[in-house]
Write a protein that holds these residues in place. Structure first.
Motif, PDB file in Angstrom:
ATOM      1  N   THR A   8      39.545  55.858 -49.966  1.00  0.00           N
ATOM      2  CA  THR A   8      39.337  55.654 -48.409  1.00  0.00           C
ATOM      3  C   THR A   8      39.853  56.915 -47.586  1.00  0.00           C
ATOM      4  O   THR A   8      40.625  56.962 -46.900  1.00  0.00           O
ATOM      5  CB  THR A   8      40.020  54.552 -48.027  1.00  0.00           C
ATOM      6  OG1 THR A   8      41.560  54.615 -48.251  1.00  0.00           O
ATOM      7  CG2 THR A   8      39.667  53.186 -48.358  1.00  0.00           C
ATOM      8  N   THR A  14      36.362  62.813 -36.503  1.00  0.00           N
ATOM      9  CA  THR A  14      35.533  62.542 -37.838  1.00  0.00           C
ATOM     10  C   THR A  14      36.201  61.391 -38.505  1.00  0.00           C
ATOM     11  O   THR A  14      35.304  60.784 -38.812  1.00  0.00           O
ATOM     12  CB  THR A  14      35.908  63.926 -38.664  1.00  0.00           C
ATOM     13  OG1 THR A  14      37.131  64.454 -38.924  1.00  0.00           O
ATOM     14  CG2 THR A  14      35.189  65.228 -37.936  1.00  0.00           C
ATOM     15  N   LYS A  20      38.447  58.616 -45.497  1.00  0.00           N
ATOM     16  CA  LYS A  20      38.158  58.668 -43.936  1.00  0.00           C
ATOM     17  C   LYS A  20      39.169  57.992 -43.122  1.00  0.00           C
ATOM     18  O   LYS A  20      39.954  58.438 -42.173  1.00  0.00           O
ATOM     19  CB  LYS A  20      36.701  58.175 -43.634  1.00  0.00           C
ATOM     20  CG  LYS A  20      36.494  57.925 -42.097  1.00  0.00           C
ATOM     21  CD  LYS A  20      35.037  57.203 -41.737  1.00  0.00           C
ATOM     22  CE  LYS A  20      34.991  56.758 -40.421  1.00  0.00           C
ATOM     23  NZ  LYS A  20      33.530  55.941 -40.260  1.00  0.00           N
ATOM     24  N   CYS A  52      34.666  65.983 -53.566  1.00  0.00           N
ATOM     25  CA  CYS A  52      34.542  65.670 -52.268  1.00  0.00           C
ATOM     26  C   CYS A  52      34.697  66.819 -51.402  1.00  0.00           C
ATOM     27  O   CYS A  52      34.165  66.776 -50.264  1.00  0.00           O
ATOM     28  CB  CYS A  52      35.896  64.725 -52.043  1.00  0.00           C
ATOM     29  SG  CYS A  52      37.666  65.291 -52.671  1.00  0.00           S
ATOM     30  N   GLU A  98      42.305  60.231 -43.471  1.00  0.00           N
ATOM     31  CA  GLU A  98      42.063  61.341 -42.477  1.00  0.00           C
ATOM     32  C   GLU A  98      42.467  60.873 -41.161  1.00  0.00           C
ATOM     33  O   GLU A  98      43.396  61.643 -40.319  1.00  0.00           O
ATOM     34  CB  GLU A  98      40.854  61.849 -42.405  1.00  0.00           C
ATOM     35  CG  GLU A  98      40.312  62.841 -41.441  1.00  0.00           C
ATOM     36  CD  GLU A  98      38.919  63.287 -41.419  1.00  0.00           C
ATOM     37  OE1 GLU A  98      38.446  64.373 -41.083  1.00  0.00           O
ATOM     38  OE2 GLU A  98      38.141  62.562 -41.652  1.00  0.00           O
ATOM     39  N   CYS A 105      32.205  62.590 -47.856  1.00  0.00           N
ATOM     40  CA  CYS A 105      33.154  62.735 -48.883  1.00  0.00           C
ATOM     41  C   CYS A 105      33.384  61.605 -49.963  1.00  0.00           C
ATOM     42  O   CYS A 105      33.795  61.873 -51.066  1.00  0.00           O
ATOM     43  CB  CYS A 105      34.563  63.496 -48.062  1.00  0.00           C
ATOM     44  SG  CYS A 105      35.106  62.035 -46.923  1.00  0.00           S
ATOM     45  N   GLU A 106      33.402  60.395 -49.273  1.00  0.00           N
ATOM     46  CA  GLU A 106      33.638  59.520 -50.205  1.00  0.00           C
ATOM     47  C   GLU A 106      32.587  59.306 -51.065  1.00  0.00           C
ATOM     48  O   GLU A 106      32.721  58.806 -52.246  1.00  0.00           O
ATOM     49  CB  GLU A 106      33.615  58.130 -49.332  1.00  0.00           C
ATOM     50  CG  GLU A 106      35.154  58.235 -48.488  1.00  0.00           C
ATOM     51  CD  GLU A 106      35.412  56.812 -47.750  1.00  0.00           C
ATOM     52  OE1 GLU A 106      34.702  55.923 -48.088  1.00  0.00           O
ATOM     53  OE2 GLU A 106      36.301  56.931 -46.794  1.00  0.00           O
ATOM     54  N   ALA A 159      31.351  59.570 -43.678  1.00  0.00           N
ATOM     55  CA  ALA A 159      32.119  60.100 -44.850  1.00  0.00           C
ATOM     56  C   ALA A 159      31.248  60.214 -45.933  1.00  0.00           C
ATOM     57  O   ALA A 159      31.376  59.453 -47.043  1.00  0.00           O
ATOM     58  CB  ALA A 159      32.980  58.833 -45.112  1.00  0.00           C
ATOM     59  N   CYS A 199      31.552  67.581 -48.109  1.00  0.00           N
ATOM     60  CA  CYS A 199      32.179  67.783 -46.708  1.00  0.00           C
ATOM     61  C   CYS A 199      31.932  69.148 -46.328  1.00  0.00           C
ATOM     62  O   CYS A 199      32.338  70.153 -47.003  1.00  0.00           O
ATOM     63  CB  CYS A 199      33.508  67.266 -46.629  1.00  0.00           C
ATOM     64  SG  CYS A 199      34.016  67.496 -44.960  1.00  0.00           S
ATOM     65  N   CYS A 222      32.601  59.803 -38.530  1.00  0.00           N
ATOM     66  CA  CYS A 222      31.791  60.271 -39.525  1.00  0.00           C
ATOM     67  C   CYS A 222      31.564  59.345 -40.659  1.00  0.00           C
ATOM     68  O   CYS A 222      32.310  58.485 -41.005  1.00  0.00           O
ATOM     69  CB  CYS A 222      32.455  61.456 -40.267  1.00  0.00           C
ATOM     70  SG  CYS A 222      31.643  62.225 -41.707  1.00  0.00           S
TER      71      CYS A 222
END
Length: 496
Positions: free
Chosen positions: A116, A94, A118, A55, A121, A102-103, A100, A59, A98
């Motif tokens: 989860t 974000t 996002k 992740c 965050e 990262c996910e 995501a 990102c 965003c």
């Protein structure tokens, strides 16, 4: 990790959305107020605290995701906020805007639904504001150097905040009457309420950043004059040159660019108009373009009371699962996603001629026709194959009183004279050329964000702002900067 078995015992749960019938009657965010805190600690427990957390790599900000997941699961919100803000100036933006990546890079996503990230965050960012964990951070001393930042989108704001905190005097020049760039007038209120933006702007003012609105650099103030006023200039104007659709009938009235339509709707929410001059109320709307901007137009048209809305996507409908051959983990896959706007359109049956979520996939527009008064009345389209070649015999027409072009952007606009006055070089793609230190061919002038990178995600915009700030700080001081530089100008998302 607080719960070593959390990823096995806890299913993925996302921030619940308000009932469709309720949320389409207002412009507030689509999520249930207070719906995230009761579930977020258990969701953070699903993080496996991987030895190699992909992740991070997915990102561009380099967010310390396993760190703040662990802290949230232990309900140490102050420490979680510190970790989050160490890499991201605006996590509440974000966390809402965003998509995501990262996910997609979450190791758990190899064979299970991803953490989860996002939502976690967003929960940290909102809690940080509620608890007062993000006070202004004015510099302890001033460097005596000044920087002009042109553009107040996420790149410009991130660069300005970083440089202000480093002790430089920063002035942000914005062409619109309010700050925020596309976050202000491009992003609908139902995706991010503007009080989140105003709160950050007040923080930046308290830190010492100065703002000048309604100033078009190149017209209201000459670009060369601005260069002489400041020790350095950062161009973060975004990619605002929208793409056109040169087909017969384009000259008919009632055909507008998405970025003509969306700002008008946002100005209604700001109180500038009682009703939008480009309202979709009672009209049959066709949106050409299958991306996020098209979805923003869809949700806006629904709230304005459109008679029908259809969104055309030239690409074929993607599958629901990642194609491991062409888009293997941890790349960001093109899969079928249902945004809140598409969910609303499907439930309300807004597009009887389209699929369940108002989208027509593999559809290419080849002509518009209108009435005797020159107003658009129909959009003519054809199905296309995977290479976007028209398929004979698939022609059809959709009724349309309002057509919105959401085809993306090609680079920075040159209409204001900024690029010509400074003599800036461009790349073959039409973006601003720069070297490995974000510097243009003009000494002391730097370029960052979509104006130089091309249209991209908000996380890349903020990462560019942070990175260009480090480059400018080094230029001004002649010493290695202490500011973080998460990416280089040539870095790109993970791809095969």
């Amino acid at each position: 990790m607080a719960d070593p078995k959390g990823f096995m015992t806890t299913p993925r749960r996302e921030w619940p959305r308000r009932p469709i019938e309720e949320r389409v009657r207002d412009w507030r965010e689509v999520y249930v107020p207070g719906g995230l805190p009761p579930i977020i600690a258990k969701q953070a427990d699903r993080c496996m605290n991987c030895g190699v957390p992909f992740c991070h790599q997915a990102c561009p900000l380099g967010n310390l995701i396993p760190d703040w997941n662990d802290l949230v699961s232990r309900e140490d919100w102050r420490a979680a906020s510190d970790r989050l803000h160490a890499t991201n100036n605006f996590p509440e933006f974000t966390g809402r805007l965003c998509p995501a990546p990262c996910e997609a890079g979450c190791v758990l996503a190899i064979n299970q639904p991803a953490v989860t990230i996002k939502n976690v965050e967003c929960a940290i960012a909102d809690r940080a504001w509620e608890e007062g964990f993000v006070p202004p951070q004015p510099p302890e001393w001033l460097s005596g150097r000044s920087v002009a930042v042109i553009g107040s989108g996420p790149t410009g704001l991130a660069a300005a905040q970083q440089l202000t905190r480093a002790g430089h005097t920063v002035v942000v020049y914005e062409r619109d009457d309010r700050l925020g760039g596309l976050m202000r007038y491009g992003i609908p209120e139902f995706k991010m309420e503007k009080h989140h933006l105003e709160r950050r702007l007040e923080q930046m003012r308290a830190e010492g950043t100065k703002f000048r609105t309604s100033v078009v650099v190149g017209q209201d103030v000459g670009a060369a004059e601005l260069r002489t006023r400041h020790d350095a200039v950062v161009i973060a104007t975004g990619a605002t040159a929208w793409r056109e659709l040169p087909v017969p009938g384009r000259e008919l009235s009632g055909i507008h660019q998405a970025m003509e339509y969306l700002p008008a709707a946002n100005r209604v929410c700001e109180g500038d108009f009682e009703d939008s001059p480009l309202s979709a109320a009672g009209r049959h709307v066709v949106i050409i373009g299958g991306g996020d901007t098209g979805a923003d137009c869809l949700g806006t048209a629904i709230r304005q009371g459109a008679a029908s809305v259809t969104q055309l996507d030239i690409y074929p409908q993607p599958g629901t699962e990642r194609d491991e051959e062409t888009e293997p983990w941890p790349t960001y896959p093109k899969v079928y996603r249902l945004s809140p706007a598409h969910e609303e359109a499907g439930a309300l049956r807004m597009a009887p001629a389209a699929d369940a979520d108002a989208r027509l996939f593999a559809a290419s527009t080849f002509r518009f026709t209108g009435d005797a008064e020159g107003r658009v009345r129909e959009v003519h389209l054809m199905e296309v194959d995977a290479q976007r070649r028209p398929l004979p015999g698939t022609e059809r027409a959709l009724r349309a009183d309002l057509v919105l072009l959401a085809l993306g952007f090609s680079g920075p606009s040159q209409e204001d004279g900024l690029i010509a006055q400074l003599g800036l070089e461009l790349t073959p793609r039409g973006t601003l050329a720069r070297d490995r230190s974000f510097a243009t061919n003009v000494p002391g002038v730097f370029a960052a964000g979509d104006a130089a990178r091309g249209q991209s995600l908000i996380v890349w915009a903020i990462a560019e702002g942070r990175a260009v700030a480090a480059a400018v700080d080094h230029y001004l001081t002649g010493a290695p900067s202490r500011l973080p530089s998460p990416i280089g100008p040539d870095d790109r998302p993970l791809r095969v």
